[in-house]
Scaffold this active site. Structure first.
Site, mmCIF file in Angstrom:
data_model
loop_
_atom_site.group_PDB
_atom_site.id
_atom_site.type_symbol
_atom_site.label_atom_id
_atom_site.label_comp_id
_atom_site.label_asym_id
_atom_site.label_seq_id
_atom_site.Cartn_x
_atom_site.Cartn_y
_atom_site.Cartn_z
ATOM 1 N N GLY A 1 -4.288 -5.306 -4.384
ATOM 2 C CA GLY A 1 -5.347 -4.518 -4.982
ATOM 3 C C GLY A 1 -4.872 -3.110 -5.218
ATOM 4 C CG HIS A 2 -2.975 -1.538 -8.153
ATOM 5 N ND1 HIS A 2 -1.910 -2.391 -8.082
ATOM 6 C CD2 HIS A 2 -3.378 -1.520 -9.423
ATOM 7 C CE1 HIS A 2 -1.688 -2.878 -9.281
ATOM 8 N NE2 HIS A 2 -2.555 -2.373 -10.106
ATOM 9 C CD GLN A 22 0.764 -9.160 -1.780
ATOM 10 O OE1 GLN A 22 1.533 -9.847 -2.397
ATOM 11 N NE2 GLN A 22 -0.506 -9.053 -2.124
ATOM 12 C CG ASP A 82 -1.754 -1.264 1.304
ATOM 13 O OD1 ASP A 82 -2.230 -1.733 0.260
ATOM 14 O OD2 ASP A 82 -1.860 -1.813 2.418
ATOM 15 C CE LYS A 91 3.163 -2.721 -4.516
ATOM 16 N NZ LYS A 91 2.704 -2.523 -3.153
HETATM 17 P P1 IMP Z 1 -2.565 -12.859 2.931
HETATM 18 O O1 IMP Z 1 -1.627 -12.386 1.881
HETATM 19 O O2 IMP Z 1 -4.017 -12.701 2.564
HETATM 20 O O3 IMP Z 1 -2.250 -14.249 3.393
HETATM 21 O O4 IMP Z 1 -2.364 -11.926 4.221
HETATM 22 C C1 IMP Z 1 -1.167 -11.955 4.980
HETATM 23 C C2 IMP Z 1 -0.799 -10.570 5.482
HETATM 24 O O5 IMP Z 1 -0.415 -9.745 4.388
HETATM 25 C C3 IMP Z 1 -1.947 -9.834 6.172
HETATM 26 O O6 IMP Z 1 -1.412 -9.062 7.213
HETATM 27 C C4 IMP Z 1 -2.505 -8.951 5.075
HETATM 28 O O7 IMP Z 1 -3.160 -7.823 5.607
HETATM 29 C C5 IMP Z 1 -1.229 -8.576 4.331
HETATM 30 N N1 IMP Z 1 -1.465 -8.249 2.918
HETATM 31 C C6 IMP Z 1 -1.718 -9.113 1.919
HETATM 32 N N2 IMP Z 1 -1.847 -8.458 0.752
HETATM 33 C C7 IMP Z 1 -1.657 -7.162 1.020
HETATM 34 C C8 IMP Z 1 -1.622 -5.976 0.195
HETATM 35 O O8 IMP Z 1 -1.794 -6.002 -1.023
HETATM 36 N N3 IMP Z 1 -1.375 -4.805 0.849
HETATM 37 C C9 IMP Z 1 -1.151 -4.758 2.199
HETATM 38 N N4 IMP Z 1 -1.165 -5.818 2.990
HETATM 39 C C10 IMP Z 1 -1.407 -7.016 2.405
#
Ligand code: IMP
Length: 429
Positions: A40-41, A223, A13, A16
């Protein structure tokens, strides 16, 4: 510079999406290499607002081939839904490519994701519940389904017949219910496979051939560095390799083929999940930054935690990614504050800490040590626009000092400072 990588240096976040979109300007291929629809963006393009989770952002550009590399995990239904939404907005998606080696998110992965989070208690990451972790677990444990398996009904049935009873028992042990019979999953996925078939190919060949032909490629990270499975805040991160090395593995590319790695640094820090966060702000200032910065997740809508910029975190990202340059986003969000703090190091049990610790209890005990700088004024969009053309010389004194301080600490140049979400709201230094 044919092969460029853009990735996040913090907890995702960082903003990017906007720079990915800008850097895609001269790219012929835009490639995702890890993660799934946990990312997500939002991109505003041609009067439409698109929320993309899985499809690379290059999809919105004509003459760009969007590629989903082997390191990505794909939820077929979610992917096709995104394609349908794009088609409704008359965006051409026919040229999209998906790696035949990418792993497939199964319905039981999503069920397990939710159940495991409950079992983990205070070790839960606060996942997006998209089945990301369980899918990557199956990949590593070699129970996974790849796109090539999905394209082959016999092989898919064979693998499902091994995985299904195991997953069913595991889910039961977690007090859950798999919810579908094996035949129901098989039929559902075969129907989805039919629609995905035209897009599936060996994307490593495609990418390497494109580089051989001198084409420009942008590799789009999802991420951020501190969510990386190896280098992130384990177990509070995600399950993929979000760093530069992940780009090589997640696309099938040799290390010498990358020309430039750009790291995106938000002017402050934000975090959507759980786990220690040394510079977190719990006061009104934190509320102010979160509100002004619109810090709500694109994928889950959750309010993000926010804090001061943490250079210990960013130094880690510079080091493990081999960053060539940095872009700073959301400088406008900090504008108007009298003073700005930046954490330069931590102290833990009386000792100075200059490198982000591996142990989460250690991180939780770290006390950030701040350098305080003067703030910069809250300018209108027109005022920002007027100084933008002057580059570094036009920057308000406080912001110039902030950038110089970051560069001096990290020994990496800052190329661009962004002061708003619009494509043109940037100052090139
Ligand atoms: P997962 O990727 O759904 O397994 O989540 C694992 C951790 O990564 C959690 O703390 C989510 O909030 C974080 N996370 C996953 N994708 C994103 C993203 O695109 N932006 C910010 N945090 C993310």
């Amino acid at each position: 510079m044919p092969a460029k990588v853009i990735l996040g240096t913090q907890w995702g976040d960082e903003g990017k999406g906007k720079f990915t979109d800008l850097m895609a300007d001269d790219a012929e291929l835009v490639v995702r290499f890890q993660g799934g629809n946990n990312a997500g963006h939002t991109i505003v393009f041609g009067g439409n607002t698109f929320k993309l989770h899985l499809v690379p952002s290059g999809i919105l550009r004509k003459n760009v081939t969007s590629v989903v590399g082997n390191g990505v995990v794909i939820d077929p239904a979610a992917f096709l839904k995104e394609l349908d939404q794009l088609a409704e907005a008359n965006v051409e998606t026919g040229d999209l490519k998906i790696s035949d080696r990418a792993h497939v998110i199964m319905p039981y992965h999503k069920t397990i994701d939710g159940l495991e989070e409950v079992v983990k208690g205070n070790l839960a990451a606060g996942t997006t519940k998209r089945g990301i972790g369980p899918c990557y677990s199956d990949k590593t444990a070699r129970f996974g389904m790849r796109m090539c398996d999905l394209m082959d009904p016999e092989e898919f049935r064979h693998k499902l017949s091994v995985a299904y009873p195991l997953k069913s028992k595991y889910i039961q042990a977690l007090d859950g219910d798999i919810g579908q019979t094996m035949e129901e999953i098989f039929d559902e996925y075969m129907a989805l496979a039919e629609r995905l078939k035209p897009y599936v190919c060996d994307t490593s060949v495609l990418i390497n051939d494109a580089l051989d032909q001198g084409k420009n490629i942008l590799f789009e990270g999802a991420q951020g560095t501190h969510l990386d499975i190896d280098h992130g805040v384990y177990p509070y991160g995600t399950s993929s390799s979000t760093v530069t090395g992940g780009c090589l593995i997640g696309t099938g590319l040799g290390p010498k083929r990358l020309d430039k790695v750009v790291g995106v640094v938000k002017a402050y820090t934000s975090r959507v999940g759980t786990g220690p966060f040394p510079t977190e702000l719990f006061d009104d200032l934190g509320e102010h930054i979160a509100d002004k910065g619109g810090e709500f997740g694109t994928t889950t809508g959750r309010r993000r935690r926010v804090g001061w910029l943490d250079l210990v975190m960013v130094e880690y990202a510079v080091r493990v990614n081999g960053l060539d340059s940095i872009v700073i986003t959301k400088s406008d969000v900090l504008a108007g504050l009298d003073e700005i703090k930046v954490a330069t190091h931590y102290t833990q049990d009386g000792k100075d800490v200059h490198h982000f610790p591996a142990s989460m209890p250690d991180v939780a005990r770290c006390v950030p040590q701040y350098h305080t700088l003067a703030g910069w004024p809250d300018l209108t969009s027109e005022e920002w626009g007027a100084i933008a053309s002057k580059g570094r010389d036009g920057l308000p004194e406080g912001l110039k000092a902030y950038i110089t301080f970051i560069e001096a600490n990290l020994k990496v140049p800052v190329d661009v400072v962004s002061y708003g979400p619009g494509r043109e709201e940037n100052i090139y230094l």
